[in-house]
Design a protein around this motif. Structure first.
Motif, PDB file in Angstrom:
ATOM      1  N   LEU A 338       0.828  -1.201   0.000  1.00 12.36           N
ATOM      2  CA  LEU A 338       0.000   0.000   0.000  1.00 12.36           C
ATOM      3  C   LEU A 338       0.866   1.256   0.000  1.00 12.36           C
ATOM      4  O   LEU A 338       0.595   2.218  -0.732  1.00 12.36           O
ATOM      5  CB  LEU A 338      -0.926   0.001   1.218  1.00 12.36           C
ATOM      6  N   ARG A 339       1.918   1.256   0.806  1.00 12.22           N
ATOM      7  CA  ARG A 339       2.832   2.408   0.841  1.00 12.22           C
ATOM      8  C   ARG A 339       3.436   2.669  -0.531  1.00 12.22           C
ATOM      9  O   ARG A 339       3.520   3.819  -0.990  1.00 12.22           O
ATOM     10  CB  ARG A 339       3.929   2.126   1.870  1.00 12.22           C
ATOM     11  N   ALA A 340       3.852   1.612  -1.220  1.00 13.64           N
ATOM     12  CA  ALA A 340       4.424   1.778  -2.554  1.00 13.64           C
ATOM     13  C   ALA A 340       3.383   2.284  -3.540  1.00 13.64           C
ATOM     14  O   ALA A 340       3.693   3.088  -4.428  1.00 13.64           O
ATOM     15  CB  ALA A 340       5.013   0.452  -3.035  1.00 13.64           C
ATOM     16  N   ALA A 341       2.141   1.829  -3.398  1.00 19.71           N
ATOM     17  CA  ALA A 341       1.073   2.302  -4.282  1.00 19.71           C
ATOM     18  C   ALA A 341       0.830   3.791  -4.094  1.00 19.71           C
ATOM     19  O   ALA A 341       0.694   4.542  -5.066  1.00 19.71           O
ATOM     20  CB  ALA A 341      -0.212   1.516  -4.020  1.00 19.71           C
ATOM     21  N   VAL A 342       0.786   4.238  -2.839  1.00 17.27           N
ATOM     22  CA  VAL A 342       0.593   5.668  -2.560  1.00 17.27           C
ATOM     23  C   VAL A 342       1.761   6.462  -3.145  1.00 17.27           C
ATOM     24  O   VAL A 342       1.577   7.515  -3.761  1.00 17.27           O
ATOM     25  CB  VAL A 342       0.475   5.919  -1.047  1.00 17.27           C
ATOM     26  N   GLY A 343       2.969   5.929  -2.971  1.00 14.99           N
ATOM     27  CA  GLY A 343       4.155   6.634  -3.441  1.00 14.99           C
ATOM     28  C   GLY A 343       4.282   6.714  -4.945  1.00 14.99           C
ATOM     29  O   GLY A 343       5.039   7.545  -5.465  1.00 14.99           O
ATOM     30  N   SER A 344       3.562   5.869  -5.667  1.00 11.72           N
ATOM     31  CA  SER A 344       3.620   5.895  -7.134  1.00 11.72           C
ATOM     32  C   SER A 344       2.295   6.316  -7.759  1.00 11.72           C
ATOM     33  O   SER A 344       2.067   6.109  -8.953  1.00 11.72           O
ATOM     34  CB  SER A 344       4.022   4.514  -7.663  1.00 11.72           C
ATOM     35  N   ASN A 345       1.402   6.900  -6.942  1.00 14.90           N
ATOM     36  CA  ASN A 345       0.103   7.404  -7.413  1.00 14.90           C
ATOM     37  C   ASN A 345      -0.741   6.320  -8.076  1.00 14.90           C
ATOM     38  O   ASN A 345      -1.459   6.581  -9.048  1.00 14.90           O
ATOM     39  CB  ASN A 345       0.289   8.572  -8.390  1.00 14.90           C
TER      40      ASN A 345
END
Length: 375
Positions: A338-345
Protein backbone atom coordinates in the motif's frame (compact mmCIF):
# COMPACT_ATOMS: atom_id res chain seq x y z
CA UNK A 1 -9.81 4.13 -5.16
CA UNK A 2 -7.58 7.20 -5.16
CA UNK A 3 -5.39 6.86 -2.07
CA UNK A 4 -3.19 9.92 -2.56
CA UNK A 5 -4.74 11.38 0.61
CA UNK A 6 -2.66 8.84 2.54
CA UNK A 7 0.53 10.59 1.39
CA UNK A 8 0.13 12.81 4.46
CA UNK A 9 1.20 9.72 6.40
CA UNK A 10 3.48 7.79 4.05
CA UNK A 11 5.64 10.84 3.28
CA UNK A 12 6.80 10.86 6.92
CA UNK A 13 9.38 8.69 8.63
CA UNK A 14 8.22 6.26 11.32
CA UNK A 15 7.62 4.62 13.61
CA UNK A 16 3.90 5.31 13.84
CA UNK A 17 1.01 4.88 16.23
CA UNK A 18 -2.11 3.56 14.49
CA UNK A 19 -5.36 3.43 16.46
CA UNK A 20 -8.85 2.40 15.40
CA UNK A 21 -11.16 3.19 18.29
CA UNK A 22 -14.80 3.03 19.31
CA UNK A 23 -15.73 6.61 20.21
CA UNK A 24 -19.46 6.04 20.63
CA UNK A 25 -20.98 8.73 22.85
CA UNK A 26 -24.67 8.00 23.36
CA UNK A 27 -25.25 7.03 27.00
CA UNK A 28 -25.43 8.90 30.28
CA UNK A 29 -22.05 7.46 31.24
CA UNK A 30 -20.53 8.04 27.80
CA UNK A 31 -17.72 10.31 29.02
CA UNK A 32 -16.54 7.81 31.61
CA UNK A 33 -16.90 4.87 29.21
CA UNK A 34 -14.97 6.66 26.47
CA UNK A 35 -12.24 7.67 28.90
CA UNK A 36 -11.78 4.05 29.97
CA UNK A 37 -11.63 2.80 26.38
CA UNK A 38 -9.12 5.47 25.38
CA UNK A 39 -7.01 4.85 28.49
CA UNK A 40 -6.80 1.14 27.62
CA UNK A 41 -5.68 1.94 24.06
CA UNK A 42 -3.12 4.46 25.33
CA UNK A 43 -1.74 1.84 27.74
CA UNK A 44 -1.31 -0.55 24.81
CA UNK A 45 0.76 2.04 22.94
CA UNK A 46 2.88 2.70 26.02
CA UNK A 47 3.52 -1.02 26.52
CA UNK A 48 4.73 -1.25 22.91
CA UNK A 49 7.23 1.54 23.45
CA UNK A 50 5.45 4.59 22.06
CA UNK A 51 6.81 7.87 23.50
CA UNK A 52 4.59 9.81 25.89
CA UNK A 53 4.17 12.65 23.36
CA UNK A 54 2.70 10.18 20.88
CA UNK A 55 0.42 8.57 23.46
CA UNK A 56 -0.90 11.94 24.63
CA UNK A 57 -1.47 13.16 21.07
CA UNK A 58 -3.55 10.09 20.25
CA UNK A 59 -5.41 10.25 23.55
CA UNK A 60 -6.31 13.90 22.99
CA UNK A 61 -7.66 13.31 19.49
CA UNK A 62 -9.81 10.38 20.57
CA UNK A 63 -11.33 12.28 23.47
CA UNK A 64 -12.14 15.50 21.63
CA UNK A 65 -15.23 16.22 19.55
CA UNK A 66 -17.18 13.04 20.24
CA UNK A 67 -20.15 14.55 22.06
CA UNK A 68 -23.65 14.64 20.67
CA UNK A 69 -24.00 11.25 19.05
CA UNK A 70 -27.58 10.30 18.26
CA UNK A 71 -29.17 7.40 20.09
CA UNK A 72 -28.40 4.14 18.35
CA UNK A 73 -25.41 5.58 16.52
CA UNK A 74 -22.09 3.84 17.02
CA UNK A 75 -19.00 5.60 15.81
CA UNK A 76 -15.36 4.86 15.21
CA UNK A 77 -12.28 6.96 14.68
CA UNK A 78 -8.87 6.32 13.17
CA UNK A 79 -5.79 8.26 14.28
CA UNK A 80 -2.22 7.92 13.02
CA UNK A 81 0.59 9.80 14.77
CA UNK A 82 4.27 10.12 13.92
CA UNK A 83 7.25 9.60 16.25
CA UNK A 84 7.20 13.19 17.54
CA UNK A 85 3.49 13.14 18.38
CA UNK A 86 2.33 14.93 15.23
CA UNK A 87 -1.09 13.65 14.22
CA UNK A 88 -0.76 12.75 10.54
CA UNK A 89 -4.23 11.35 9.96
CA UNK A 90 -7.52 11.64 11.85
CA UNK A 91 -10.83 10.56 10.36
CA UNK A 92 -14.17 9.04 11.36
CA UNK A 93 -14.80 5.40 10.50
CA UNK A 94 -17.90 4.04 8.82
CA UNK A 95 -18.91 2.45 12.15
CA UNK A 96 -17.47 1.59 15.51
CA UNK A 97 -14.82 -1.12 14.94
CA UNK A 98 -15.70 -4.61 16.13
CA UNK A 99 -12.20 -4.90 17.56
CA UNK A 100 -10.30 -1.82 18.69
CA UNK A 101 -6.62 -1.73 17.76
CA UNK A 102 -3.63 0.27 18.95
CA UNK A 103 -0.22 -0.38 17.43
CA UNK A 104 3.24 1.20 17.53
CA UNK A 105 5.13 -0.04 14.46
CA UNK A 106 7.63 0.90 11.70
CA UNK A 107 4.77 1.31 9.20
CA UNK A 108 1.23 2.39 10.05
CA UNK A 109 -1.56 -0.14 9.61
CA UNK A 110 -3.24 1.88 6.86
CA UNK A 111 -4.82 -1.17 5.24
CA UNK A 112 -7.01 -1.74 8.31
CA UNK A 113 -7.86 1.97 8.32
CA UNK A 114 -8.63 1.97 4.61
CA UNK A 115 -11.09 -0.89 4.93
CA UNK A 116 -13.00 0.93 7.67
CA UNK A 117 -13.21 4.43 6.19
CA UNK A 118 -16.57 5.71 4.96
CA UNK A 119 -17.22 7.48 1.69
CA UNK A 120 -14.83 5.50 -0.48
CA UNK A 121 -16.87 6.63 -3.49
CA UNK A 122 -16.79 10.35 -4.39
CA UNK A 123 -20.33 11.70 -4.49
CA UNK A 124 -22.54 14.78 -4.18
CA UNK A 125 -25.73 15.20 -2.18
CA UNK A 126 -28.16 18.00 -3.10
CA UNK A 127 -31.08 18.86 -0.83
CA UNK A 128 -33.08 21.36 -2.86
CA UNK A 129 -36.09 23.61 -2.56
CA UNK A 130 -37.39 26.41 -4.76
CA UNK A 131 -35.03 28.96 -3.20
CA UNK A 132 -31.75 27.04 -3.48
CA UNK A 133 -30.00 24.01 -2.09
CA UNK A 134 -27.68 22.59 0.54
CA UNK A 135 -24.83 20.75 -1.17
CA UNK A 136 -22.41 18.22 0.30
CA UNK A 137 -19.43 16.94 -1.68
CA UNK A 138 -17.47 13.90 -0.46
CA UNK A 139 -14.26 13.30 -2.39
CA UNK A 140 -11.96 10.84 -0.64
CA UNK A 141 -12.04 9.13 2.74
CA UNK A 142 -10.08 11.01 5.34
CA UNK A 143 -10.63 14.33 3.60
CA UNK A 144 -13.22 16.79 4.90
CA UNK A 145 -16.47 17.07 2.99
CA UNK A 146 -17.22 20.30 1.18
CA UNK A 147 -20.48 21.90 2.25
CA UNK A 148 -22.07 24.73 0.28
CA UNK A 149 -25.40 26.55 0.37
CA UNK A 150 -26.96 28.31 -2.59
CA UNK A 151 -29.69 30.84 -1.90
CA UNK A 152 -31.57 32.33 -4.82
CA UNK A 153 -34.31 34.93 -5.21
CA UNK A 154 -37.25 34.85 -2.78
CA UNK A 155 -39.34 37.73 -4.22
CA UNK A 156 -42.63 36.51 -5.73
CA UNK A 157 -41.75 32.94 -4.77
CA UNK A 158 -45.34 31.82 -4.13
CA UNK A 159 -47.89 31.45 -6.88
CA UNK A 160 -50.95 33.46 -5.87
CA UNK A 161 -54.57 33.43 -6.97
CA UNK A 162 -55.08 37.09 -7.89
CA UNK A 163 -57.61 36.65 -10.70
CA UNK A 164 -58.12 38.77 -13.80
CA UNK A 165 -55.47 39.85 -16.24
CA UNK A 166 -52.65 39.74 -13.67
CA UNK A 167 -53.17 36.09 -12.70
CA UNK A 168 -51.08 34.48 -15.44
CA UNK A 169 -48.35 37.10 -15.09
CA UNK A 170 -47.92 36.34 -11.37
CA UNK A 171 -47.96 32.61 -12.02
CA UNK A 172 -45.39 32.95 -14.76
CA UNK A 173 -43.16 35.22 -12.66
CA UNK A 174 -43.08 32.79 -9.72
CA UNK A 175 -42.24 29.86 -11.99
CA UNK A 176 -39.44 31.88 -13.60
CA UNK A 177 -37.98 32.63 -10.16
CA UNK A 178 -38.05 28.93 -9.25
CA UNK A 179 -36.34 28.01 -12.51
CA UNK A 180 -33.70 30.70 -12.07
CA UNK A 181 -32.94 29.55 -8.53
CA UNK A 182 -32.63 25.90 -9.48
CA UNK A 183 -30.52 26.77 -12.51
CA UNK A 184 -27.95 28.27 -10.15
CA UNK A 185 -27.83 24.92 -8.38
CA UNK A 186 -27.49 23.02 -11.68
CA UNK A 187 -24.60 25.24 -12.77
CA UNK A 188 -22.80 24.69 -9.48
CA UNK A 189 -23.32 20.92 -9.53
CA UNK A 190 -22.06 20.67 -13.11
CA UNK A 191 -18.76 22.22 -11.99
CA UNK A 192 -18.55 20.08 -8.85
CA UNK A 193 -19.13 16.84 -10.77
CA UNK A 194 -16.17 17.70 -12.98
CA UNK A 195 -13.92 18.66 -10.06
CA UNK A 196 -14.80 15.78 -7.73
CA UNK A 197 -15.23 12.90 -10.16
CA UNK A 198 -18.52 12.16 -8.40
CA UNK A 199 -19.87 8.68 -9.07
CA UNK A 200 -23.38 9.74 -8.15
CA UNK A 201 -25.36 12.92 -7.48
CA UNK A 202 -28.24 12.29 -5.08
CA UNK A 203 -31.01 14.90 -5.27
CA UNK A 204 -33.59 15.13 -2.48
CA UNK A 205 -36.04 17.76 -1.29
CA UNK A 206 -38.94 19.70 -2.75
CA UNK A 207 -40.65 17.81 -5.59
CA UNK A 208 -40.96 20.79 -7.95
CA UNK A 209 -37.34 21.81 -7.36
CA UNK A 210 -36.24 18.26 -8.14
CA UNK A 211 -38.33 18.22 -11.32
CA UNK A 212 -36.75 21.46 -12.53
CA UNK A 213 -33.28 20.20 -11.59
CA UNK A 214 -33.78 16.95 -13.49
CA UNK A 215 -35.19 18.74 -16.55
CA UNK A 216 -32.30 21.21 -16.70
CA UNK A 217 -29.46 18.89 -15.64
CA UNK A 218 -26.55 18.76 -18.07
CA UNK A 219 -25.57 15.43 -19.68
CA UNK A 220 -22.66 15.25 -17.24
CA UNK A 221 -25.08 15.37 -14.29
CA UNK A 222 -27.67 13.12 -15.96
CA UNK A 223 -25.07 10.35 -16.24
CA UNK A 224 -24.76 10.10 -12.44
CA UNK A 225 -28.10 11.49 -11.22
CA UNK A 226 -30.15 9.68 -8.58
CA UNK A 227 -33.46 11.16 -7.44
CA UNK A 228 -35.24 10.39 -4.17
CA UNK A 229 -38.67 11.40 -2.90
CA UNK A 230 -37.87 11.66 0.79
CA UNK A 231 -35.90 14.27 2.73
CA UNK A 232 -36.28 18.02 2.96
CA UNK A 233 -34.32 21.22 3.40
CA UNK A 234 -36.46 22.87 6.07
CA UNK A 235 -34.95 23.38 9.51
CA UNK A 236 -35.47 20.27 11.61
CA UNK A 237 -36.10 18.03 8.60
CA UNK A 238 -35.04 14.43 9.04
CA UNK A 239 -31.75 13.82 7.23
CA UNK A 240 -31.45 10.19 8.29
CA UNK A 241 -33.34 8.91 5.22
CA UNK A 242 -30.91 10.79 2.97
CA UNK A 243 -27.89 9.49 4.89
CA UNK A 244 -29.22 5.95 4.63
CA UNK A 245 -29.69 6.28 0.87
CA UNK A 246 -26.15 7.65 0.55
CA UNK A 247 -24.79 4.62 2.41
CA UNK A 248 -26.70 2.30 0.09
CA UNK A 249 -25.39 4.06 -3.03
CA UNK A 250 -21.81 4.06 -1.73
CA UNK A 251 -22.04 0.31 -1.03
CA UNK A 252 -23.52 -0.35 -4.49
CA UNK A 253 -20.81 1.69 -6.20
CA UNK A 254 -18.09 0.12 -4.07
CA UNK A 255 -19.24 -3.37 -5.07
CA UNK A 256 -19.43 -2.30 -8.73
CA UNK A 257 -15.90 -0.91 -8.49
CA UNK A 258 -14.59 -4.20 -7.10
CA UNK A 259 -16.29 -6.14 -9.90
CA UNK A 260 -14.98 -3.71 -12.53
CA UNK A 261 -11.40 -3.99 -11.28
CA UNK A 262 -11.54 -7.79 -11.18
CA UNK A 263 -12.85 -7.82 -14.76
CA UNK A 264 -10.06 -5.42 -15.66
CA UNK A 265 -7.46 -7.76 -14.12
CA UNK A 266 -8.84 -10.67 -16.15
CA UNK A 267 -8.96 -8.68 -19.38
CA UNK A 268 -5.54 -7.10 -18.86
CA UNK A 269 -3.97 -10.49 -18.13
CA UNK A 270 -4.76 -11.58 -21.68
CA UNK A 271 -2.71 -8.64 -22.96
CA UNK A 272 0.15 -8.91 -20.49
CA UNK A 273 -0.99 -5.84 -18.57
CA UNK A 274 -1.85 -7.54 -15.28
CA UNK A 275 0.17 -9.43 -12.71
CA UNK A 276 -0.82 -11.77 -9.89
CA UNK A 277 1.28 -12.66 -6.87
CA UNK A 278 3.60 -10.82 -4.52
CA UNK A 279 6.94 -11.16 -6.32
CA UNK A 280 5.91 -9.78 -9.75
CA UNK A 281 3.77 -7.03 -8.19
CA UNK A 282 6.68 -5.92 -5.98
CA UNK A 283 8.93 -5.63 -9.02
CA UNK A 284 6.29 -3.64 -10.89
CA UNK A 285 5.76 -1.29 -7.96
CA UNK A 286 9.49 -0.57 -7.76
CA UNK A 287 9.31 0.65 -11.38
CA UNK A 288 6.05 2.60 -10.85
CA UNK A 289 4.36 0.37 -13.43
CA UNK A 290 1.22 -0.24 -11.36
CA UNK A 291 -1.95 1.63 -12.26
CA UNK A 292 -4.23 -0.20 -9.80
CA UNK A 293 -3.13 -2.34 -6.87
CA UNK A 294 -5.64 -5.02 -5.88
CA UNK A 295 -5.23 -6.21 -2.28
CA UNK A 296 -6.95 -9.19 -0.69
CA UNK A 297 -9.01 -8.41 2.38
CA UNK A 298 -7.24 -11.30 4.15
CA UNK A 299 -3.55 -10.66 3.42
CA UNK A 300 -2.05 -13.49 5.49
CA UNK A 301 1.24 -13.25 7.37
CA UNK A 302 3.63 -12.59 4.46
CA UNK A 303 6.43 -10.09 5.18
CA UNK A 304 8.36 -7.73 2.89
CA UNK A 305 11.41 -5.50 3.34
CA UNK A 306 11.31 -1.73 2.99
CA UNK A 307 13.70 1.21 3.00
CA UNK A 308 13.01 4.87 3.70
CA UNK A 309 11.52 5.55 0.25
CA UNK A 310 8.09 4.17 -0.67
CA UNK A 311 9.43 2.34 -3.74
CA UNK A 312 12.29 0.77 -1.79
CA UNK A 313 10.55 -2.58 -1.39
CA UNK A 314 11.76 -6.13 -1.77
CA UNK A 315 11.29 -9.80 -0.96
CA UNK A 316 14.65 -10.24 0.77
CA UNK A 317 17.66 -8.48 2.21
CA UNK A 318 19.44 -9.24 -1.06
CA UNK A 319 16.76 -7.33 -2.96
CA UNK A 320 17.23 -4.35 -0.68
CA UNK A 321 21.03 -4.48 -0.98
CA UNK A 322 20.61 -4.35 -4.75
CA UNK A 323 18.61 -1.14 -4.24
CA UNK A 324 21.38 0.29 -2.07
CA UNK A 325 19.39 -0.07 1.17
CA UNK A 326 21.51 -1.32 4.07
CA UNK A 327 19.11 -0.85 6.97
CA UNK A 328 15.90 -2.41 5.63
CA UNK A 329 12.97 -3.09 7.97
CA UNK A 330 10.69 -6.11 7.73
CA UNK A 331 6.95 -5.32 7.75
CA UNK A 332 3.63 -6.96 6.82
CA UNK A 333 3.39 -7.28 3.06
CA UNK A 334 0.07 -5.47 2.62
CA UNK A 335 1.42 -2.37 4.38
CA UNK A 336 4.53 -2.25 2.24
CA UNK A 337 2.48 -2.74 -0.93
CA UNK A 338 0.00 0.00 0.00
CA UNK A 339 2.83 2.41 0.84
CA UNK A 340 4.42 1.78 -2.55
CA UNK A 341 1.07 2.30 -4.28
CA UNK A 342 0.59 5.67 -2.56
CA UNK A 343 4.16 6.63 -3.44
CA UNK A 344 3.62 5.89 -7.13
CA UNK A 345 0.10 7.40 -7.41
CA UNK A 346 -1.51 4.03 -8.05
CA UNK A 347 -5.13 3.37 -7.19
CA UNK A 348 -5.97 0.73 -4.59
CA UNK A 349 -8.93 -1.63 -4.34
CA UNK A 350 -9.50 -4.17 -1.56
CA UNK A 351 -11.42 -7.28 -2.61
CA UNK A 352 -12.25 -10.68 -1.09
CA UNK A 353 -9.25 -12.98 -1.37
CA UNK A 354 -11.41 -15.66 -2.97
CA UNK A 355 -12.10 -13.27 -5.86
CA UNK A 356 -8.44 -13.02 -6.86
CA UNK A 357 -6.95 -15.55 -9.29
CA UNK A 358 -5.82 -18.67 -7.40
CA UNK A 359 -6.56 -16.94 -4.11
CA UNK A 360 -3.46 -14.74 -4.46
CA UNK A 361 -2.88 -12.03 -1.84
CA UNK A 362 -2.32 -9.30 -4.44
CA UNK A 363 -2.71 -8.46 -8.11
CA UNK A 364 -2.04 -5.38 -10.21
CA UNK A 365 -3.15 -3.74 -13.43
CA UNK A 366 -0.17 -2.12 -15.14
CA UNK A 367 0.33 1.24 -16.80
CA UNK A 368 2.89 -0.20 -19.19
CA UNK A 369 5.13 -3.22 -19.73
CA UNK A 370 8.82 -3.57 -20.51
CA UNK A 371 11.18 -6.39 -21.43
CA UNK A 372 11.43 -7.55 -17.81
CA UNK A 373 7.67 -7.74 -17.21
CA UNK A 374 6.56 -11.38 -16.74
CA UNK A 375 4.38 -12.60 -19.59
Amino acid sequence: MDVTFLASVTDHAGPFATVCADVTHITENADAELDLRVRALADQLTEQGAPEAVVEAVRGRLLEGNEGGEAGTYRGRAVVAGPDGTVLFDAPLAAAPRTETAEWSPLPDLVTVLRALPGRIPHIVVVADRVGADITVATAPGLPTLEKTIEGETHLMRKVQVGGWAHHRYQHTAENVWISNVQQVVDEIDTLVEESGARFVLVAGDIRARQIFTDRATPKIQDVLVDMDEGGRAEGADRSVIDQRVEELVAENDAAEQARVLEQVEAATAHGLALTGTAPVVEALRKAQVETLVLADEPGDEQLYIGTGPLEIGLSQEDMAALGVTDAAQVPADRALLRAAVGSNAGVVVVPRSALPDGAPVAAVLRYTDDSTPS
